[in-house]
Design a protein around this motif. Structure first.
Motif, mmCIF file in Angstrom:
data_model
loop_
_atom_site.group_PDB
_atom_site.id
_atom_site.type_symbol
_atom_site.label_atom_id
_atom_site.label_comp_id
_atom_site.label_asym_id
_atom_site.label_seq_id
_atom_site.Cartn_x
_atom_site.Cartn_y
_atom_site.Cartn_z
ATOM 1 N N LYS A 120 0.823 -1.209 0.000
ATOM 2 C CA LYS A 120 0.000 0.000 0.000
ATOM 3 C C LYS A 120 0.857 1.259 0.000
ATOM 4 O O LYS A 120 0.355 2.361 -0.226
ATOM 5 C CB LYS A 120 -0.915 -0.019 1.244
ATOM 6 C CG LYS A 120 -1.961 1.059 1.293
ATOM 7 C CD LYS A 120 -3.092 0.819 0.323
ATOM 8 C CE LYS A 120 -4.205 1.837 0.496
ATOM 9 N NZ LYS A 120 -5.298 1.655 -0.467
ATOM 10 N N GLY A 121 2.166 1.107 0.245
ATOM 11 C CA GLY A 121 3.058 2.258 0.276
ATOM 12 C C GLY A 121 3.226 2.867 1.645
ATOM 13 O O GLY A 121 3.500 4.064 1.781
ATOM 14 N N CYS A 122 3.092 2.036 2.685
ATOM 15 C CA CYS A 122 3.209 2.517 4.057
ATOM 16 C C CYS A 122 4.536 2.116 4.687
ATOM 17 O O CYS A 122 5.191 1.182 4.232
ATOM 18 C CB CYS A 122 2.066 1.944 4.905
ATOM 19 S SG CYS A 122 0.431 2.457 4.346
ATOM 20 N N LYS A 123 4.905 2.814 5.750
ATOM 21 C CA LYS A 123 6.033 2.400 6.575
ATOM 22 C C LYS A 123 5.505 1.405 7.596
ATOM 23 O O LYS A 123 4.527 1.683 8.291
ATOM 24 C CB LYS A 123 6.663 3.593 7.290
ATOM 25 C CG LYS A 123 7.805 3.201 8.235
ATOM 26 C CD LYS A 123 8.423 4.411 8.910
ATOM 27 C CE LYS A 123 9.517 3.992 9.895
ATOM 28 N NZ LYS A 123 10.158 5.158 10.550
ATOM 29 N N VAL A 124 6.155 0.249 7.685
ATOM 30 C CA VAL A 124 5.670 -0.828 8.553
ATOM 31 C C VAL A 124 6.671 -1.118 9.659
ATOM 32 O O VAL A 124 7.837 -1.416 9.396
ATOM 33 C CB VAL A 124 5.408 -2.122 7.745
ATOM 34 C CG1 VAL A 124 4.899 -3.221 8.660
ATOM 35 C CG2 VAL A 124 4.421 -1.856 6.616
ATOM 36 N N VAL A 125 6.197 -1.017 10.898
ATOM 37 C CA VAL A 125 6.998 -1.343 12.072
ATOM 38 C C VAL A 125 6.389 -2.582 12.716
ATOM 39 O O VAL A 125 5.172 -2.649 12.928
ATOM 40 C CB VAL A 125 7.011 -0.184 13.083
ATOM 41 C CG1 VAL A 125 7.804 -0.569 14.333
ATOM 42 C CG2 VAL A 125 7.587 1.078 12.440
ATOM 43 N N GLY A 126 7.218 -3.567 12.998
ATOM 44 C CA GLY A 126 6.723 -4.790 13.614
ATOM 45 C C GLY A 126 7.568 -5.204 14.796
ATOM 46 O O GLY A 126 8.694 -4.729 14.968
ATOM 47 N N CYS A 127 7.038 -6.077 15.614
ATOM 48 C CA CYS A 127 7.822 -6.649 16.702
ATOM 49 C C CYS A 127 7.518 -8.133 16.801
ATOM 50 O O CYS A 127 6.458 -8.599 16.386
ATOM 51 C CB CYS A 127 7.544 -5.944 18.028
ATOM 52 S SG CYS A 127 5.938 -6.351 18.744
ATOM 53 N N ALA A 128 8.483 -8.871 17.329
ATOM 54 C CA ALA A 128 8.348 -10.318 17.479
ATOM 55 C C ALA A 128 9.166 -10.743 18.695
ATOM 56 O O ALA A 128 9.874 -9.927 19.295
ATOM 57 C CB ALA A 128 8.821 -11.032 16.224
ATOM 58 N N GLY A 129 9.082 -12.033 19.046
ATOM 59 C CA GLY A 129 9.682 -12.502 20.282
ATOM 60 C C GLY A 129 11.007 -13.214 20.162
ATOM 61 O O GLY A 129 11.441 -13.859 21.117
ATOM 62 N N SER A 130 11.673 -13.132 18.997
ATOM 63 C CA SER A 130 12.992 -13.744 18.866
ATOM 64 C C SER A 130 13.772 -13.015 17.777
ATOM 65 O O SER A 130 13.181 -12.401 16.876
ATOM 66 C CB SER A 130 12.880 -15.233 18.514
ATOM 67 O OG SER A 130 12.470 -15.402 17.171
ATOM 68 N N ASP A 131 15.089 -13.113 17.854
ATOM 69 C CA ASP A 131 15.937 -12.470 16.848
ATOM 70 C C ASP A 131 15.747 -13.123 15.482
ATOM 71 O O ASP A 131 15.856 -12.458 14.448
ATOM 72 C CB ASP A 131 17.405 -12.539 17.269
ATOM 73 C CG ASP A 131 17.688 -11.687 18.496
ATOM 74 O OD1 ASP A 131 16.891 -10.767 18.784
ATOM 75 O OD2 ASP A 131 18.710 -11.937 19.178
ATOM 76 N N GLU A 132 15.457 -14.436 15.471
ATOM 77 C CA GLU A 132 15.225 -15.134 14.210
ATOM 78 C C GLU A 132 13.974 -14.589 13.520
ATOM 79 O O GLU A 132 13.967 -14.392 12.298
ATOM 80 C CB GLU A 132 15.068 -16.637 14.455
ATOM 81 C CG GLU A 132 16.329 -17.359 14.908
ATOM 82 C CD GLU A 132 16.672 -17.122 16.369
ATOM 83 O OE1 GLU A 132 17.823 -17.395 16.759
ATOM 84 O OE2 GLU A 132 15.792 -16.650 17.125
ATOM 85 N N LYS A 133 12.933 -14.326 14.296
ATOM 86 C CA LYS A 133 11.713 -13.769 13.724
ATOM 87 C C LYS A 133 11.928 -12.342 13.241
ATOM 88 O O LYS A 133 11.366 -11.930 12.217
ATOM 89 C CB LYS A 133 10.584 -13.821 14.755
ATOM 90 C CG LYS A 133 10.085 -15.225 15.050
ATOM 91 C CD LYS A 133 8.918 -15.201 16.021
ATOM 92 C CE LYS A 133 8.378 -16.599 16.280
ATOM 93 N NZ LYS A 133 7.228 -16.601 17.210
ATOM 94 N N VAL A 134 12.724 -11.595 13.981
ATOM 95 C CA VAL A 134 13.044 -10.231 13.562
ATOM 96 C C VAL A 134 13.714 -10.246 12.192
ATOM 97 O O VAL A 134 13.351 -9.481 11.291
ATOM 98 C CB VAL A 134 13.946 -9.542 14.601
ATOM 99 C CG1 VAL A 134 14.542 -8.254 14.047
ATOM 100 C CG2 VAL A 134 13.165 -9.249 15.878
ATOM 101 N N ALA A 135 14.708 -11.136 12.034
ATOM 102 C CA ALA A 135 15.414 -11.245 10.750
ATOM 103 C C ALA A 135 14.461 -11.672 9.643
ATOM 104 O O ALA A 135 14.535 -11.171 8.506
ATOM 105 C CB ALA A 135 16.567 -12.235 10.877
#
Length: 253
Positions: A90-105
């Motif tokens: 859609k052309g948005c900036k997306v910020v996310g969070c997760a519970g492990s470094d593997e998920k972050v990557a």
């Protein structure tokens, strides 16, 4: 006669589910009636999460616009992964969070602009501020509880919050006590709405068609976390509640 395995809920959950709450049994299936067929299940879902969910929540509740900033928690789950990718398209900036470094990557590979591990950051408020100093236009909430209290303080004026789930509260024996949310909602004139995807059941084909087109074009990835073996169904279910899955949690029987 055909015999089949079934999982029985032996006891209602008292707090977080336990293996002893479930019982594996065998049952004898009744003879087929005229016109009936017998099917064998190959894959089973252990959660209620539908990708159809991200599509309608973003368009109907968040009413996401190009250039806006969205925060998605539990972003590595079945709904979060799709919501983030759709927001990017859609052309948005997306910020996310997760519970492990593997998920972050993993989420960064999917195209999320900013991602952090909520379990290792010193301050959730500071992590959110660093990811988007100007605040957030939209918040796709899968977690609820204390996490959401912090996010609401960083919403922009006229921000929209889609409440998809409250996984941080599902297994509490006693209701969590938290601050009142009316202050930021009033002062920032926020709109907060809970929903179930069944609201758009009459538009199911629309959502499926749009999502399948994106998948076919290679613009949308649908990760799956597969557990092998029907006997491991409760373990897969409890693992999903703990956030062990990346993408849709599925059991291959």
């Amino acid at each position: 006669m055909v015999r089949a395995k079934v999982w029985i809920l032996k006891a209602h959950f008292d707090g977080f589910p336990k293996q002893s709450d479930f019982e594996l049994k065998e049952t004898e299936l009744p003879p087929l009636k005229n016109g009936e067929v017998l099917l064998e299940a190959v894959f089973l879902s252990v959660d209620p999460y539908l990708r159809l969910t991200a599509y309608f929540a973003l368009s109907e509740i968040c009413q996401l616009k190009p250039g806006e900033i969205i925060m998605i928690n539990a972003a590595a789950g079945a709904v979060g992964t799709v919501a983030g990718q759709l927001a990017k398209l859609k052309g948005c900036k997306v910020v996310g969070c997760a519970g492990s470094d593997e998920k972050v990557a993993f989420l960064k590979k999917l195209g999320f602009d900013e991602v952090f591990n909520y379990k290792t950051v010193g301050s959730l408020a500071e992590a959110l501020k660093k990811a988007s100093p100007e605040g957030y236009d939209c918040y796709f909430d899968n977690v609820g509880g204390k996490f959401s209290t912090v996010v609401l303080d960083q919403m922009k004026k006229f921000g929209r919050i889609a409440v998809c789930g409250i996984i941080s509260l599902y297994n509490d024996k006693e209701p969590q006590q938290g601050p009142y949310i009316q202050w930021p909602i009033l002062m920032k004139e926020l709109r907060m709405e809970g929903f179930f995807v069944h609201r758009w059941e009459n538009r199911k084909e629309e959502g499926l068609t749009a999502l399948l087109k994106l998948v076919a074009e290679g613009k949308l990835k649908c990760p799956e976390h597969i557990t092998e073996g029907f006997d491991n169904m409760p373990a897969a279910f409890m693992g999903m509640l703990k956030g062990e899955n990346t993408g849709k949690a599925i059991v291959k029987v």
